[in-house]
Design a protein around this motif. Structure first.
Motif, PDB file in Angstrom:
ATOM      1  N   ARG A   5       0.839  -1.207   0.000  1.00 20.43           N
ATOM      2  CA  ARG A   5       0.000   0.000   0.000  1.00 20.43           C
ATOM      3  C   ARG A   5       0.868   1.248   0.000  1.00 20.43           C
ATOM      4  NH1 ARG A   5      -5.394  -0.618   0.923  1.00 20.43           N
ATOM      5  NH2 ARG A   5      -5.542   1.576   1.532  1.00 20.43           N
ATOM      6  N   ILE A   6       2.065   1.107   0.531  1.00 23.87           N
ATOM      7  CA  ILE A   6       3.069   2.164   0.441  1.00 23.87           C
ATOM      8  C   ILE A   6       4.303   1.565  -0.217  1.00 23.87           C
ATOM      9  CG2 ILE A   6       4.585   3.731   1.705  1.00 23.87           C
ATOM     10  CD1 ILE A   6       2.478   3.922   3.864  1.00 23.87           C
ATOM     11  N   SER A  15       1.563   5.534  -2.838  1.00 20.94           N
ATOM     12  CA  SER A  15       0.727   5.003  -1.760  1.00 20.94           C
ATOM     13  C   SER A  15      -0.715   4.890  -2.209  1.00 20.94           C
ATOM     14  CB  SER A  15       0.816   5.899  -0.515  1.00 20.94           C
ATOM     15  OG  SER A  15       0.366   7.207  -0.792  1.00 20.94           O
ATOM     16  N   LYS A  16      -1.352   3.850  -1.700  1.00 21.20           N
ATOM     17  CA  LYS A  16      -2.790   3.662  -1.881  1.00 21.20           C
ATOM     18  C   LYS A  16      -3.419   4.058  -0.553  1.00 21.20           C
ATOM     19  CE  LYS A  16      -4.570   1.789  -4.953  1.00 21.20           C
ATOM     20  NZ  LYS A  16      -5.234   2.247  -6.193  1.00 21.20           N
ATOM     21  N   ASN A  17      -3.847   5.322  -0.463  1.00 16.13           N
ATOM     22  CA  ASN A  17      -4.280   5.880   0.822  1.00 16.13           C
ATOM     23  C   ASN A  17      -5.621   5.317   1.279  1.00 16.13           C
ATOM     24  OD1 ASN A  17      -1.986   7.593   0.592  1.00 16.13           O
ATOM     25  ND2 ASN A  17      -3.176   8.997  -0.672  1.00 16.13           N
ATOM     26  N   ILE A  18      -6.564   5.296   0.377  1.00 18.96           N
ATOM     27  CA  ILE A  18      -7.901   4.786   0.687  1.00 18.96           C
ATOM     28  C   ILE A  18      -8.371   3.952  -0.483  1.00 18.96           C
ATOM     29  CG2 ILE A  18     -10.303   5.376   1.187  1.00 18.96           C
ATOM     30  CD1 ILE A  18      -9.333   8.017   2.360  1.00 18.96           C
ATOM     31  N   TRP A  53      -8.250   6.732  -3.144  1.00 22.87           N
ATOM     32  CA  TRP A  53      -7.323   7.869  -3.195  1.00 22.87           C
ATOM     33  C   TRP A  53      -5.900   7.314  -3.183  1.00 22.87           C
ATOM     34  CZ3 TRP A  53      -5.826  11.039   1.706  1.00 22.87           C
ATOM     35  CH2 TRP A  53      -4.835  11.977   1.375  1.00 22.87           C
ATOM     36  N   SER A  54      -5.137   7.647  -4.227  1.00 30.02           N
ATOM     37  CA  SER A  54      -3.750   7.216  -4.311  1.00 30.02           C
ATOM     38  C   SER A  54      -2.863   8.433  -4.564  1.00 30.02           C
ATOM     39  CB  SER A  54      -3.556   6.186  -5.414  1.00 30.02           C
ATOM     40  OG  SER A  54      -3.895   6.722  -6.680  1.00 30.02           O
ATOM     41  N   SER A  55      -1.604   8.345  -4.127  1.00 29.58           N
ATOM     42  CA  SER A  55      -0.674   9.459  -4.252  1.00 29.58           C
ATOM     43  C   SER A  55       0.668   8.982  -4.774  1.00 29.58           C
ATOM     44  CB  SER A  55      -0.457  10.150  -2.889  1.00 29.58           C
ATOM     45  OG  SER A  55      -1.669  10.629  -2.363  1.00 29.58           O
ATOM     46  N   SER A  56       1.340   9.867  -5.490  1.00 28.25           N
ATOM     47  CA  SER A  56       2.709   9.629  -5.949  1.00 28.25           C
ATOM     48  C   SER A  56       3.512  10.895  -5.697  1.00 28.25           C
ATOM     49  CB  SER A  56       2.746   9.273  -7.434  1.00 28.25           C
ATOM     50  OG  SER A  56       2.071   8.071  -7.688  1.00 28.25           O
ATOM     51  N   PHE A  57       4.728  10.696  -5.180  1.00 30.10           N
ATOM     52  CA  PHE A  57       5.578  11.829  -4.850  1.00 30.10           C
ATOM     53  C   PHE A  57       7.004  11.512  -5.272  1.00 30.10           C
ATOM     54  CE2 PHE A  57       8.612  13.713  -1.826  1.00 30.10           C
ATOM     55  CZ  PHE A  57       8.330  15.061  -1.990  1.00 30.10           C
ATOM     56  N   ASN A  58       7.677  12.482  -5.852  1.00 29.38           N
ATOM     57  CA  ASN A  58       9.082  12.307  -6.180  1.00 29.38           C
ATOM     58  C   ASN A  58       9.831  13.604  -5.912  1.00 29.38           C
ATOM     59  OD1 ASN A  58       9.896  13.781  -8.935  1.00 29.38           O
ATOM     60  ND2 ASN A  58       7.784  13.027  -9.173  1.00 29.38           N
ATOM     61  N   GLY A 104       7.690  16.487  -7.825  1.00 27.47           N
ATOM     62  CA  GLY A 104       6.266  16.620  -8.094  1.00 27.47           C
ATOM     63  C   GLY A 104       5.442  15.791  -7.138  1.00 27.47           C
ATOM     64  N   LEU A 105       4.204  16.182  -6.954  1.00 25.97           N
ATOM     65  CA  LEU A 105       3.245  15.469  -6.117  1.00 25.97           C
ATOM     66  C   LEU A 105       1.975  15.267  -6.922  1.00 25.97           C
ATOM     67  CD1 LEU A 105       2.127  14.312  -3.436  1.00 25.97           C
ATOM     68  CD2 LEU A 105       1.493  16.662  -2.802  1.00 25.97           C
ATOM     69  N   GLN A 106       1.615  14.011  -7.123  1.00 22.04           N
ATOM     70  CA  GLN A 106       0.427  13.680  -7.907  1.00 22.04           C
ATOM     71  C   GLN A 106      -0.568  12.942  -7.028  1.00 22.04           C
ATOM     72  OE1 GLN A 106       1.204  11.240 -11.319  1.00 22.04           O
ATOM     73  NE2 GLN A 106      -0.873  11.392 -12.118  1.00 22.04           N
ATOM     74  N   ASN A 107      -1.834  13.288  -7.174  1.00 23.24           N
ATOM     75  CA  ASN A 107      -2.906  12.610  -6.455  1.00 23.24           C
ATOM     76  C   ASN A 107      -3.991  12.198  -7.426  1.00 23.24           C
ATOM     77  OD1 ASN A 107      -2.748  12.787  -3.228  1.00 23.24           O
ATOM     78  ND2 ASN A 107      -1.753  14.595  -4.113  1.00 23.24           N
ATOM     79  N   SER A 108      -4.561  11.050  -7.172  1.00 22.74           N
ATOM     80  CA  SER A 108      -5.648  10.542  -7.999  1.00 22.74           C
ATOM     81  C   SER A 108      -6.777  10.094  -7.072  1.00 22.74           C
ATOM     82  CB  SER A 108      -5.166   9.362  -8.854  1.00 22.74           C
ATOM     83  OG  SER A 108      -6.205   8.857  -9.647  1.00 22.74           O
TER      84      SER A 108
END
Length: 999
Positions: A719-720, A768-771, A778-783, A860-864
């Motif tokens: 999940r992370i 991460s797969k937050n929820i 809700w998923s997020s990607s950060f680099n 960058g920070l991406q959220n879906s």
């Protein structure tokens, strides 16, 4: 996660079709009479996931040779007995087994299996590798990321989405280019840092076809008129960036600065599918300068003359001597670059096929108007075809991909941005009462004269890449990749006599036509052999291949003038004088052999060896060949018993490292030869020649040695997922111009120099797969990347021509400037540090302060987010950096040039140019550390909101809204912190609305 599952569905659907066909044959012809006598019943049902129906799910009767797969609506039908067990499987989901019993209808919702996502296959160029088993550093984006962005350049889709990849847009003009650096700047030469681009296996030439030295001052030439800027983003399926030695060494000299692999969309098996997509929108400049209004401007001008002791305004000071209306105000940023651009795209794709042959045809048309004052337009029409075929015995595989793009760019001859920020706010109207250009009785130089200098660039791009492979033996495959690429550009610029004030009395005899024709054409052939073998608990794979490539490049620039009429200005035959400035043609030939050996033990210990021997025509005899190679290793420690038993939170763990060398031959063609050019002066009936380059057969490849170590960590069933990497690249044997004594007749000679450049840094990626629920996810990607660039060594730098450009121990991207110490308390003028204490400020002795323009970090920070059928994605791009501010390109406050409101405080006394002390102080000020400021920014780079549903007749429909460069948060004192140029239009803020229909 979902994007990977979607990409996998088509593959699973193909396999499911083959399995269903095979099962049917076996059931029909191989079933025993006893099996047929058992009581059977039809079972129907629907398979879904958290987002809806799932087509292509494999449904098998356990331990029996019968099966099927779900259709496009997730439905299935199969015959089974009450004692049978149905097995439902789909890549990326947990396999489910259900006993039939007395059920006749089964409704199943699959759960995503995040551990299977590491089974995603990445394109590594000559081979493919599972994400979990890769030993190299590869970043990837897919069509899902690309399709949410209303952009025209492929590189724009990558901004902020990849660690270690810095991409800067050079201008907001449609069709303009991008600068890209993968893990820093390796070469002292600006043109020696470009990565290798490969489209469907075909190396893409990225030489600028625009003649920037000939058509000077134009918007596009020199900034990216090449194949890459013409390529259609809507045709792209995925982009992989290879960064470390393990991933790039197999490309040898071409991989020194990284490799960008672009894969276009391919035909997929399944029912015939027609997709229609259309969007339209508007764009405007994303940032403006806060400039003085008329009252503030005139107060500045009056004070400037007063400070200079001038009581009577000169005749040339039209803004304050009464010639121009002092009550007039024009917002020139709005007037000249403040138009609303219109964006429109329509595309259609048709996909047909079966388990053996698949075809795809796609057409895209894109149009964009300009924000400039006037009627200008950029257009692109792209055609794409792909097909693949597999023989019934699966031994023969063939694939073909073709892209053809027509690009047309109609722009003003010069960017009007500098005029928009320099014109006095009380300058006269652009047109007179009759609608003609207004020259205000010869007191006004009308900026719209530049619009009369029409510029037109027409280009076309053709790329074809094909593969054919045959499984000669169960473990041996022969494969050949071939490709052809062609790019052509025709650009013209006219300067008719109408650009001049009619009071000058000039006619069409001074009108000028400039024309440039450029082309790039190349072919490539790469035969390969792939062998792999499993040895129980280990596996070995071997790749051997060769590359043959040839690229032709040419350009021709012509100037024509002396026309009898402006109506004939495009007719070169009507010119009285024609001059050919250059007519260059060159050929680049490249040949190589390469290989890879990969050994996998227990699926835990992996070693990867790659090597390549390169040959390039850009070096002289004896220097044309060089060897490059790398070793990569990985340890999947998450599979160790101790980790599994004691650290159950760790679902995946991998430690990997690589070391190797790549090279570079990016020096242009024929640089080692002694060359001559025409003098243009006739002598006894012949035109003479003069030497332009000295012969030097001894220089050879630049060398880039790369090291990386990284850890990939999955937590809580992935999940992370975190990746942390440290890299260090050292580039040596630099190809630079070595200074020569003036007595030789040449200023320098291109040669290898023992200067060494190091790029190091840390990259961090977080997914991460937050929820994750049925209705909401809700998923997020950060680099983020922390780069460091340093010139390690440069022998005798102080005595070279680079002494005022580089400093050992400092980055390459520095500026040597004066150190501003404040304003003199008596005179009020700017003062600077006198490093040698001689009482004077001199360029060579006192320009010693170093300003580092290398970003401290970027990312960058991406959220879906998904709620039922709604999807919302957004991306923030950020950079921490210093950059030149508006002081570097603005004239001294007090001159007849508008200024930022910032100069109303904290500046030296205004001057109208009659005070030499003030002028000298401001000249030093523009090239001091005061002209650099914090240019850090956070930009809402991209947003995308969509709603997808099915119509009553089964059609799929998606309605969406997209935005690009939506908001920028920065304290930067200038137009745009990304390209920090005062003479170029900043990137546009674009919003679009669109609809996609699937039949």
């Amino acid at each position: 996660m979902k994007k990977k599952l979607i990409n996998q569905r088509s593959t699973r659907l193909l396999y499911g079709c083959l399995l269903a066909f095979t099962s049917f044959c076996v059931t029909s012809y191989a079933s025993s009479p006893l099996e047929l006598q058992q009581t059977q019943q039809p079972i129907t049902g629907t398979v879904t996931d958290a987002q809806g129906v799932v087509p292509g799910v494999t449904v098998l009767v356990k331990d029996k040779a019968s099966g099927t797969l779900t259709d496009e609506n997730g439905k299935f039908s199969i015959v089974a007995t009450a004692n049978d067990v149905l097995v439902f499987s789909y890549m990326g989901y947990k396999t489910v087994e259900i006993t039939v019993a007395n059920q006749t209808a089964i409704y199943l919702q699959l759960e995503e299996d995040t551990t299977q996502l590491k089974e995603v296959v990445l394109n590594a160029g000559y081979y493919s590798v599972k994400d979990r088993e890769r030993t190299g550093s590869i970043s990837r984006i897919t069509a899902k990321d690309i399709e949410t962005q209303p952009v025209t350049n492929v590189l724009a889709t990558m901004q902020g989405r990849m660690a270690g990849v810095s991409i800067t847009q050079t201008s907001g003009v449609p069709g303009s280019g991008f600068d890209i650096q993968i893990r820093g700047r390796n070469s002292l030469r600006a043109d020696g840092n470009n990565p290798l681009y490969i489209v469907d296996g075909m190396p893409l030439g990225t030489e600028s076809l625009g003649n920037s030295s000939f058509l000077s001052g134009l918007i596009l030439p020199g900034s990216g008129v090449n194949s890459l800027s013409i390529l259609n983003p809507a045709d792209i399926e995925s982009i992989e960036v290879l960064k470390d030695a393990d991933a790039t060494a197999i490309y040898g000299s071409r991989g020194a600065n990284g490799v960008v692999l672009i894969t276009t969309k391919k035909a997929k098996s399944g029912k015939t599918t027609l997709i229609l997509n259309s969007f339209s929108g508007v764009g405007s400049i994303s940032r403006r300068l806060d400039l003085m209004n008329t009252e503030q401007y005139l107060n500045m001008r009056r004070q400037a003359f007063a400070n200079d002791g001038i009581t009577t305004y000169p005749a040339s000071a039209h803004d304050i001597n009464g010639n121009w209306d002092e009550n007039r105000y024009t917002d020139w940023q709005k007037e000249l670059i403040g138009n609303t651009s219109l964006h429109r795209q329509v595309d259609a794709s048709l996909s047909v096929g079966n388990e053996f042959t698949n075809l795809l045809l796609k057409v895209t048309n894109y149009n964009e108007t300009s924000v400039f004052h006037g009627d200008f337009e950029y257009g692109k029409t792209a055609f794409q075809f792909s097909g693949n075929h597999q023989s019934s015995n699966k031994k023969l595989n063939m694939g073909l991909s073709i892209q053809y793009v027509i690009d047309k760019n109609d722009l003003p001859g010069t960017d009007l941005t500098l005029d928009a920020i320099n014109l006095a706010p009380n300058a006269p109207a652009l047109y007179d009462a009759e609608g003609n250009l207004n020259w205000e009785n010869s007191t006004f130089v009308n900026p719209l004269r530049k619009i009369k200098e029409e510029y037109l660039a027409k280009s076309n791009f053709f790329n074809a890449g094909g593969t054919i492979s045959y499984a000669l033996l169960p473990n041996l495959e022969l494969k050949t990749m071939a490709g052809f690429s062609s790019t052509r550009l025709n650009e013209t610029k006219i300067s008719p006599s109408t650009i001049y004030n009619p009071a000058f009395g000039l006619d069409s005899s001074v009108s000028i036509l400039l024309q440039n024709e450029g082309y790039q054409q190349s072919w490539s052939l790469e035969p390969q052999m792939h062998w792999k073998k499993d040895f129980g608990k280990s596996a070995l794979s071997v790749l051997v291949g060769s590359t043959f490539q040839e690229r032709n490049f040419g350009s021709r620039a012509i100037e024509a003038m002396g026309f009898t009429s402006n109506s004939l200005i495009y007719n070169m035959a009507a010119a009285a004088n024609i001059a050919i400035y250059n007519n260059d043609n060159s050929i680049y030939r490249y040949n190589a052999v390469f290989g890879r050996v990969n050994y996998n033990l227990h699926e835990k210990y992996i070693i990867n060896l790659t090597g390549r021997r390169d040959g390039s025509s850009r070096f002289g005899p004896g220097k044309q060949f060089a060897n490059f190679g790398a070793i990569g290793a990985a340890w999947l420690f998450g599979k160790e018993r101790l980790i599994r038993e004691r650290l159950s939170v760790v679902s995946f763990g991998k430690l990997r490292a690589s070391y190797g060398s790549t090279g570079s031959d990016q020096i242009g063609n024929y640089q080692f030869l002694d060359t001559f050019s025409s003098t243009g002066i006739p002598y006894q009936g012949s035109i003479g020649l003069e030497p332009t380059r000295l012969f030097n057969p001894d220089f050879s490849w630049e060398i880039n040695k790369k090291f990386e170590t990284a850890i990939d960590l999955g937590l809580w069933n992935d999940r992370i997922f975190i990746t942390t990497a440290y890299f260090r690249n050292r580039s040596s044997n630099q190809l630079v111009g070595i200074p020569l004594p003036g007595t030789t007749g040449f200023t320098s000679i291109l040669s290898n120099f023992p200067a060494e450049v190091e790029n190091s840094g840390i990259e961090l990626e977080w997914h991460s797969k937050n929820i994750e629920t049925i209705n909401f996810s809700w998923s997020s990607s950060f680099n983020v990347t922390f780069p460091k660039n340093e010139l390690i060594s440069f022998p005798d730098l102080e005595r070279s021509t680079y002494a005022n450009q580089y400093v050992v121990g400092e980055p390459l991207n520095i500026r040597l400037v004066y150190h501003y110490t404040g304003m003199n308390p008596e005179t009020g003028f700017y003062e600077f540090e006198d490093y040698n204490n001689d009482g004077f400020i001199r360029p060579g002795d006192d320009r010693k302060k170093h300003i580092d323009l290398t970003p401290s970090y970027f990312g960058g920070l991406q959220n879906s987010l998904r709620y039922k059928k709604w999807h919302f994605d957004f991306l923030f791009q950020f950079t921490k950096q210093l950059a030149p501010n508006f002081n570097t390109y603005k004239s001294m406050p007090g001159l007849a040039v508008n200024q930022s409101v910032d100069v109303m405080t904290g500046t030296q006394p205004y001057s109208a140019g009659f005070n030499s002390q003030a002028t000298s102080a401001y000249t030093f000020y523009r090239t001091s550390d005061a002209a650099f400021t914090d240019a850090s920014f956070i930009r809402l780079k991209n947003i995308a909101l969509s709603y997808a549903f099915q119509t009553r007749n089964g059609w799929g429909c998606k309605v969406y809204m997209q935005g690009q460069n939506v908001l920028t948060f920065t304290n930067y004192k200038g137009l745009d912190p990304e390209n920090y140029s005062g003479s170029k239009i900043p990137p546009l803020r674009v919003f679009t609305l669109g609809t996609q229909l699937t039949f």
